[in-house]
Scaffold this motif. Structure first.
Motif, mmCIF file in Angstrom:
data_model
loop_
_atom_site.group_PDB
_atom_site.id
_atom_site.type_symbol
_atom_site.label_atom_id
_atom_site.label_comp_id
_atom_site.label_asym_id
_atom_site.label_seq_id
_atom_site.Cartn_x
_atom_site.Cartn_y
_atom_site.Cartn_z
ATOM 1 N N ASN A 154 6.222 -7.788 5.266
ATOM 2 C CA ASN A 154 6.385 -6.384 5.650
ATOM 3 C C ASN A 154 5.351 -5.457 5.023
ATOM 4 O O ASN A 154 5.461 -4.232 5.134
ATOM 5 C CB ASN A 154 7.797 -5.899 5.319
ATOM 6 C CG ASN A 154 8.106 -5.974 3.828
ATOM 7 O OD1 ASN A 154 7.498 -6.758 3.115
ATOM 8 N ND2 ASN A 154 9.056 -5.158 3.379
ATOM 9 N N ASP A 165 1.183 -4.453 4.954
ATOM 10 C CA ASP A 165 -0.039 -4.678 5.726
ATOM 11 C C ASP A 165 -1.100 -5.326 4.837
ATOM 12 O O ASP A 165 -0.886 -5.578 3.639
ATOM 13 C CB ASP A 165 -0.529 -3.385 6.388
ATOM 14 C CG ASP A 165 -0.988 -2.311 5.407
ATOM 15 O OD1 ASP A 165 -1.377 -2.638 4.267
ATOM 16 O OD2 ASP A 165 -0.970 -1.119 5.781
ATOM 17 N N ASN A 200 -1.022 -5.863 0.830
ATOM 18 C CA ASN A 200 -0.956 -7.203 0.265
ATOM 19 C C ASN A 200 -2.089 -7.427 -0.744
ATOM 20 O O ASN A 200 -1.864 -7.969 -1.821
ATOM 21 C CB ASN A 200 -1.035 -8.252 1.375
ATOM 22 C CG ASN A 200 0.325 -8.727 1.836
ATOM 23 O OD1 ASN A 200 0.998 -9.493 1.152
ATOM 24 N ND2 ASN A 200 0.736 -8.255 3.011
ATOM 25 N N THR A 218 -4.914 -2.418 8.259
ATOM 26 C CA THR A 218 -3.595 -1.891 8.640
ATOM 27 C C THR A 218 -2.754 -2.903 9.424
ATOM 28 O O THR A 218 -1.662 -2.574 9.887
ATOM 29 C CB THR A 218 -3.746 -0.610 9.476
ATOM 30 O OG1 THR A 218 -4.490 -0.900 10.668
ATOM 31 C CG2 THR A 218 -4.462 0.477 8.679
ATOM 32 N N LYS A 219 -3.259 -4.133 9.551
ATOM 33 C CA LYS A 219 -2.519 -5.164 10.279
ATOM 34 C C LYS A 219 -1.471 -5.810 9.381
ATOM 35 O O LYS A 219 -1.650 -5.947 8.174
ATOM 36 C CB LYS A 219 -3.484 -6.257 10.763
ATOM 37 C CG LYS A 219 -4.547 -5.787 11.741
ATOM 38 C CD LYS A 219 -3.969 -5.529 13.117
ATOM 39 C CE LYS A 219 -5.076 -5.244 14.135
ATOM 40 N NZ LYS A 219 -4.530 -4.951 15.480
ATOM 41 N N LEU A 220 -0.376 -6.232 9.993
ATOM 42 C CA LEU A 220 0.631 -7.015 9.286
ATOM 43 C C LEU A 220 0.248 -8.496 9.323
ATOM 44 O O LEU A 220 -0.512 -8.920 10.211
ATOM 45 C CB LEU A 220 2.002 -6.825 9.936
ATOM 46 C CG LEU A 220 2.640 -5.437 9.790
ATOM 47 C CD1 LEU A 220 3.903 -5.347 10.645
ATOM 48 C CD2 LEU A 220 2.951 -5.139 8.331
ATOM 49 N N GLU A 229 1.688 -11.080 10.407
ATOM 50 C CA GLU A 229 1.983 -11.741 11.676
ATOM 51 C C GLU A 229 0.958 -11.420 12.764
ATOM 52 O O GLU A 229 0.929 -12.089 13.805
ATOM 53 C CB GLU A 229 3.382 -11.334 12.160
ATOM 54 C CG GLU A 229 3.510 -9.863 12.517
ATOM 55 C CD GLU A 229 4.918 -9.479 12.951
ATOM 56 O OE1 GLU A 229 5.062 -8.399 13.569
ATOM 57 O OE2 GLU A 229 5.851 -10.242 12.683
ATOM 58 N N GLU A 230 0.118 -10.410 12.530
ATOM 59 C CA GLU A 230 -0.855 -9.989 13.536
ATOM 60 C C GLU A 230 -2.245 -10.569 13.301
ATOM 61 O O GLU A 230 -3.170 -10.240 14.040
ATOM 62 C CB GLU A 230 -0.946 -8.458 13.544
ATOM 63 C CG GLU A 230 0.375 -7.769 13.878
ATOM 64 C CD GLU A 230 0.295 -6.252 13.780
ATOM 65 O OE1 GLU A 230 0.546 -5.582 14.802
ATOM 66 O OE2 GLU A 230 -0.030 -5.742 12.685
#
Length: 224
Positions: free
Chosen positions: A92, A94, A98, A131-133, A135-136
């Motif tokens: 959760n 980005d 992380n 800004t990506k998570l 899972e993306e």
């Protein structure tokens, strides 16, 4: 290369379990890593190379022998960064969050924290994914984020445990490119455990592990 050793292992051994169930992961092994080193520790799965890396990092305590860090910060060995086989990103958060998580835990304040994270993401070529998570992004991109998370701490010794083991050849080569460029930028030493010949051939020094026994060899010609 500096004469100051970043880490020294002196007759180090590590045994797991006891009695008849005891397993010797590393037999008496001695080695040292100096500033500017680029070392591959080669060997098959189960040969003890990951355990040796963990001993160098201070994550495991030797059953016999000693591990010292003569030229590093004695306060918790904060000058060492470890890249594991799995990126283990927090789902959760980005990419930017992380990469900066260890700095938050360490109490590093902004704006210095944001600058260090941005630099680390750029060094491994994933700053456009900030800004990506998790899972993306792809597996290779996630592993580069994991490397950035370590680089943001600006270690003087970077230990990478099978960093390309879960990647295809192309993604593995991109990750190794990023590791080499980043350690050069930071002036850090690099030690990589691997059984990947393409990784071994690109590092200046090769050590081998076989059934828990370490063999060190001289520097050699690097394949670009």
């Amino acid at each position: 290369m500096s004469t100051d050793a970043l880490v020294v292992c002196d007759d180090v051994a590590r045994t797991f379990g006891s009695g008849a169930a005891a397993v010797v992961a590393v037999h008496g092994s001695s080695c040292s890593v100096h500033s500017g080193a680029r070392i591959a520790i080669a060997g098959p799965s189960g040969s003890g190379k990951s355990t040796l890396l963990h001993l160098m990092a201070g994550l495991e305590r030797p059953t016999r022998g000693t591990v010292t860090w003569p030229a590093l910060d004695p306060a918790g060995i904060r000058d060492i960064g470890v890249v594991f086989q799995s990126p283990s990103l927090v789902p959760n958060l980005d990419v930017r969050e992380n990469a900066g998580l260890p700095l938050v835990i360490a109490g590093v304040e902004d704006p210095g924290r944001a600058e260090r994270v941005s630099e680390a993401l750029a060094l491994v070529g994933v700053d456009d994914l900030a800004t990506k998570l998790p899972e993306e992004i792809s597996g290779g991109q996630a592993q580069r984020v994991a490397v950035a998370r370590v680089l943001a701490q600006r270690p003087r010794l970077l230990l990478a445990d099978e960093p390309t083991g879960q990647l295809d050849r192309a993604a593995g080569q991109r990750l190794l490119d990023a590791l080499l460029a980043a350690t050069e930028h930071l002036g850090a030493a690099l030690v990589v455990t691997t059984h990947d010949r393409t990784v071994i051939d690109r590092l200046e020094t090769r050590w081998t592990m076989h059934e828990g026994r370490l063999r060190t060899t001289a520097d050699r010609t690097v394949t670009s």
